[in-house]
Design an enzyme around this catalytic site. Structure first.
Site, short mmCIF file in Angstrom:
data_model
loop_
_atom_site.label_atom_id
_atom_site.label_comp_id
_atom_site.label_asym_id
_atom_site.label_seq_id
_atom_site.Cartn_x
_atom_site.Cartn_y
_atom_site.Cartn_z
N LYS A 425 35.21 39.78 43.93
CA LYS A 425 34.91 40.05 42.49
C LYS A 425 35.38 38.99 41.45
CE LYS A 425 36.47 42.28 38.73
NZ LYS A 425 35.75 41.41 37.73
N GLU A 500 49.40 38.00 43.35
CA GLU A 500 50.06 36.84 42.71
C GLU A 500 49.75 37.04 41.28
OE1 GLU A 500 50.21 33.56 40.74
OE2 GLU A 500 48.43 32.95 41.76
N CYS A 533 49.13 29.27 36.03
CA CYS A 533 50.32 30.33 36.17
C CYS A 533 51.65 29.63 36.74
CB CYS A 533 49.63 31.46 37.46
SG CYS A 533 49.28 30.67 38.93
N GLU A 628 54.59 35.21 29.10
CA GLU A 628 53.60 34.29 29.37
C GLU A 628 52.41 34.04 28.42
OE1 GLU A 628 51.36 33.12 33.48
OE2 GLU A 628 51.15 35.35 32.90
#
Length: 731
Positions: A425, A500, A533, A628
């Site tokens: 997906k 992750e 990331c 973040e």
């Protein structure tokens, strides 16, 4: 491409359909007819003697879906719900008999209960299949024929799973209200016949005389979707009689991309779509099939069915096919690069030179690694221990939008190499290259059902995938809140997870470092508009070097060119989506309001572009340091000694990566040993080797992938212990 031609058969004022004869037969319901063209040879195969192919337009086909319920003469009461409410799907073609051209129904799928009740005395040679009634159709007015109008009818399999055909009209011709059927749709009056049975052909044709009133059919661009439930032998326009509707294809920079799901080796559309928009200029790339729990179930079922054969496929053959996929990626590298750039806004030159070659390398590496995967047998008191990696089963892989195909294949390649089947997906903001990969994998010889691609929103299809009991592995790259949701969804089935997640990585710059190198490393964090990331967004500089470092940083960052990512000279492209831009600007404005100072940037630009930003005078516990941002926003803090440097570096809830710039190898070793991170780079950044483990500590992830660690996750490890005795003598 030619527009779709369709006919909506509305209810009359009394509730009787315009296609049903006068009393005593009255029905309320929806019919949907769509015309298309196919190979005339396919039509000829279906015509019994003495019918011949029509001279004019011999490849014309009309597909009709019907959903009916008998009603009273006044139309205000539904009657006989058990026997007279039914579903049909049938096809009409043009044929010639004794010099005359007729429209003839050649295939009918019909509600079995209705067929038994009414039988052949009505003149319908029903081919009894697995179609059954489900529920009365909602009784009420039909939609108008206008842009955006949706027309549809439903069918169901014997186990009550639904299939629905829907046309969404995008640009209709100028019509007013409803129109009645075109002569092509006289299917109710010209039943199919079999040689030697029933009435003579002339009598059947004569009985088909009927008058039809109304205007012209609507004509325009439309999207047709026919979807299925799990286990339903679905009807898809284009499969029936070999026809094809092109509305599921879009062109991105001249590259055709199919917008449907890829399930069990076939393209499957949904009744709903979502819009894919390019971040470069806000242009609409296309309408993408929007999956639900139904498509999720179908994809898992396809993966489960394909798993035994793929798991049993010899390692060498699996590796060969993965290399063939890599060949296909390299052959279509330019197409993949331009489509990815249009879809996610990353630099085209990066896709050409680094990202797409890495996609191919992902497949080649794990194909080769598979052939060497093993563990040396070892002895326990004379007993032999043999470790093996057994395929686990269907794997759900949910991937992000910042590097869609590279991060998807980083998961797909080891999962397939391990002998598993995959349901991918992709992120709904960047679905296109995943669709192209499905085509490439098919051309490479990957068996049907081994790789499935479904598109849609996490709340609509993602939940159904992660909670499915037949899924044996889930690998996810994305945000911490979504990971928590996935973990809760998978928990009842104890499905193993690899996560992750986010990062807030530090770049530690010591006074003994090569400052030009350190500045290069810092400015590199703006890559992909900061949407990485691993990015070291927290720059920690030793106090004595901070002023000179900042001066050189500003000088170098000011030379960055921000603009169209398709331009070779561009250094920073757009951010992915208006929502992401709002998030980035929100972080920055709150930081400025709290006392931070923007050394550079700190504001939006036109479109989805955000000025590269460096903020200083920020507190360690401030939001801009702790959370973040995922945009071109860096912070700068200073430290006085190693102890403070480590404390600041480890002072968040994340632990994905860290970068150290120093001229002292002993210091590099000391600092690296104390940093909480899955990866530490010393005097470099983003050097990735697939042999190395990859993942994060703390809230940056769970588990490791890469090299043998990927096989450890995607397989069930087994130890077989064999005794030296107990064997029969076969000598």
């Amino acid at each position: 491409m030619p527009p779709v031609r369709g006919y909506l058969h509305p209810k009359t004022a009394t509730g009787a359909s315009s296609l049903i004869p006068s009393p005593p037969w009255r029905y309320s319901g929806d019919l949907l007819t769509v015309e298309y063209r196919t190979d005339p040879a396919r039509v000829r195969e279906l015509l019994p003697e003495p019918l011949q192919l029509a001279d004019d337009d011999p490849g014309a086909v009309a597909l009709i879906w019907a959903d009916w319920q008998s009603c009273s003469a006044s139309g205000d009461e539904l009657l006989d719900p058990v026997r007279a409410q039914y579903k049909e799907a049938f096809a009409v073609v043009r044929c010639r008999y004794r010099g005359q051209t007729y429209s003839r129904c050649v295939y009918i799928w019909v509600d079995k209960d209705f067929a038994i009740a009414r039988g052949l005395h009505q003149g319908y040679p029903k081919k009894l299949g697995s179609i059954h009634q489900t529920r009365p159709h909602p009784y009420g007015p039909a939609p108008r024929i206008e842009a955006g109008a949706r027309f549809g009818a439903t069918l169901a399999a014997a186990d009550r799973r639904l299939a629905q055909a829907v046309v969404t009209l995008r640009e209709p011709s100028d019509t007013d209200g409803f129109v009645n059927a075109h002569p092509m749709a006289h299917h109710r009056w010209l039943p199919s016949i079999e040689k030697g049975k029933g009435l003579a052909l002339d009598e059947l044709v004569e009985s088909g005389a009927a008058s039809f009133e109304g205007g012209q059919p609507w004509v325009g661009d439309a999207d047709l979707a026919v979807v299925r439930g799990d286990g339903f032998a679905y009807l898809q326009a284009g499969q029936l009689l070999g026809g094809r509707l092109e509305q599921f294809q879009l062109g991105v920079a001249g590259v055709p991309v199919d917008t449907r799901h890829f399930i069990g080796g076939e393209r499957v559309a949904s009744t709903e779509t979502f819009t894919d928009v390019s971040p470069i200029d806000g242009s609409t790339l296309g309408e993408i099939s929007r999956g639900t729990a139904m498509e999720a179930a179908a994809a898992v079922a396809a993966a489960k069915a394909a798993f035994p054969a793929w798991a049993a496929t010899p390692r060498a053959e699996r590796a060969r096919i993965l290399h063939a996929v890599a060949d296909g990626v390299e052959k279509r590298l330019e197409e993949l690069a331009i489509v990815e750039t249009c879809d996610n806004g990353a630099l085209l030159r990066s896709h050409r030179r680094g990202v797409m070659p890495r996609v191919a390398h992902n497949f080649r590496f794990f194909a080769d690694r598979l052939l060497t995967l093993g563990h040396e047998d070892f002895d326990t008191r004379g007993h032999t221990n043999h470790v093996s990696w057994d395929p686990a089963g269907p794997c759900v892989l949910i991937t992000p939008w910042n590097a869609p195909l590279m991060l998807a294949t980083w998961k797909i390649a080891p999962a397939l190499a391990a002998g598993n089947t995959v349901i991918l997906k992709p992120a709904e903001w960047t679905p296109l290259t995943a669709s192209l990969l499905a085509d490439i994998a098919t051309e490479a010889g990957l068996p049907a059902g081994v790789l499935n691609v479904v598109q849609g929103y996490g709340s609509e299809i993602g939940d159904a995938l992660t909670s499915h009991p037949d899924v044996r592995r889930i690998s996810f790259t994305g945000s911490v809140p979504t990971a928590r949701h996935i973990a809760a969804s998978a928990a009842p089935n104890l499905t193993p997870l690899s996560l992750e997640l986010g990062g807030k990585s530090p770049l530690l710059v010591f006074a003994d470092a090569d400052l030009d190198l350190a500045v290069d490393l810092a400015v590199e964090q703006y890559d992909n508009a900061g949407q990485v990331c691993l990015a070291a967004t927290r720059i920690l500089v030793e106090e004595t070097a901070a002023e000179e470092f900042t001066r050189r940083f500003v000088e170098k960052a000011s030379r960055l060119k921000q603009g169209d990512p398709r331009d070779e000279a561009t250094d920073i492209g757009p951010n992915i989506h208006p929502r992401q831009l709002e998030k980035i600007d929100g972080f920055v404005q709150r930081a400025l309001a709290a006392g931070a100072r923007a050394v550079i940037g700190g504001h939006r630009k036109d479109g989805l572009y955000y000025a590269p930003t460096l903020l200083t005078d920020v507190a360690q516990d401030s939001e801009i340091v702790q959370e973040e941002v995922f945009g071109p926003v860096l912070t700068l803090q200073t430290f006085t000694d190693e102890e403070e440097a480590v404390r600041l570096a480890n002072g968040t809830r994340f632990g994905l990566a860290a970068t150290v710039a120093t001229g002292d190898p002993d210091r590099a070793a000391r600092i690296s040993a104390r940093l909480v991170a899955g990866t530490v780079w010393v005097n470099c950044f983003f050097v990735r080797d697939l042999r190395a483990p990859f993942g994060g500590s703390r809230h940056s992830g769970v588990g490791r992938e890469g090299g043998t660690w990927s096989f450890d996750f995607y397989c069930d490890l087994k130890n077989t212990v064999t005794a030296p005795k107990g064997w029969n003598d076969h000598g």
